[in-house]
Design a protein around this motif. Structure first.
Motif, PDB file in Angstrom:
ATOM      1  N   GLU A 243       0.830  -1.212   0.000  1.00 36.37           N
ATOM      2  CA  GLU A 243       0.000   0.000   0.000  1.00 36.37           C
ATOM      3  C   GLU A 243       0.865   1.263   0.000  1.00 36.37           C
ATOM      4  O   GLU A 243       0.528   2.255  -0.643  1.00 36.37           O
ATOM      5  N   LEU A 244       1.993   1.239   0.702  1.00 36.95           N
ATOM      6  CA  LEU A 244       2.902   2.381   0.717  1.00 36.95           C
ATOM      7  C   LEU A 244       3.494   2.607  -0.682  1.00 36.95           C
ATOM      8  O   LEU A 244       3.515   3.733  -1.176  1.00 36.95           O
ATOM      9  N   ILE A 245       3.944   1.532  -1.302  1.00 43.95           N
ATOM     10  CA  ILE A 245       4.504   1.657  -2.660  1.00 43.95           C
ATOM     11  C   ILE A 245       3.435   2.149  -3.623  1.00 43.95           C
ATOM     12  O   ILE A 245       3.686   3.024  -4.465  1.00 43.95           O
ATOM     13  N   LYS A 246       2.235   1.613  -3.514  1.00 45.22           N
ATOM     14  CA  LYS A 246       1.131   2.047  -4.380  1.00 45.22           C
ATOM     15  C   LYS A 246       0.857   3.543  -4.202  1.00 45.22           C
ATOM     16  O   LYS A 246       0.677   4.276  -5.176  1.00 45.22           O
ATOM     17  N   LYS A 247       0.874   4.006  -2.957  1.00 42.30           N
ATOM     18  CA  LYS A 247       0.634   5.424  -2.683  1.00 42.30           C
ATOM     19  C   LYS A 247       1.738   6.288  -3.299  1.00 42.30           C
ATOM     20  O   LYS A 247       1.473   7.349  -3.866  1.00 42.30           O
ATOM     21  N   LEU A 248       2.985   5.837  -3.206  1.00 44.84           N
ATOM     22  CA  LEU A 248       4.105   6.576  -3.809  1.00 44.84           C
ATOM     23  C   LEU A 248       3.976   6.647  -5.326  1.00 44.84           C
ATOM     24  O   LEU A 248       4.192   7.700  -5.938  1.00 44.84           O
TER      25      LEU A 248
END
Length: 70
Positions: A25-30
């Motif tokens: 989810e963090l990578i997706k947000k970035l």
């Protein structure tokens, strides 16, 4: 895939499932913050697009479709 991406994937794979989801989810947000419309090209994609644009294509309107297979 870049060496950095492969290393990140290896590290994420070592995490418990719940933490893997959090990392995803963090990578997706970035990625969405960097390119919200998914319109930017990676260097590899840009190279492939440039090659395709400079290749010899035939316009579909220039083809006599009634003669295909005749």
């Amino acid at each position: 895939m870049s060496e950095t991406a492969m290393n990140a994937a290896r590290m994420i794979d070592m995490l418990p499932d719940s933490d893997q989801h959090l990392a995803y989810e963090l990578i997706k947000k970035l990625v969405l913050a960097w390119d919200p419309d998914f319109t930017k090209l990676t260097p590899e994609e840009a190279k492939l697009l440039n090659e395709a644009e400079n290749d010899e294509f035939v316009d579909a309107e220039d083809i006599d479709w009634s003669q295909i297979g005749a």
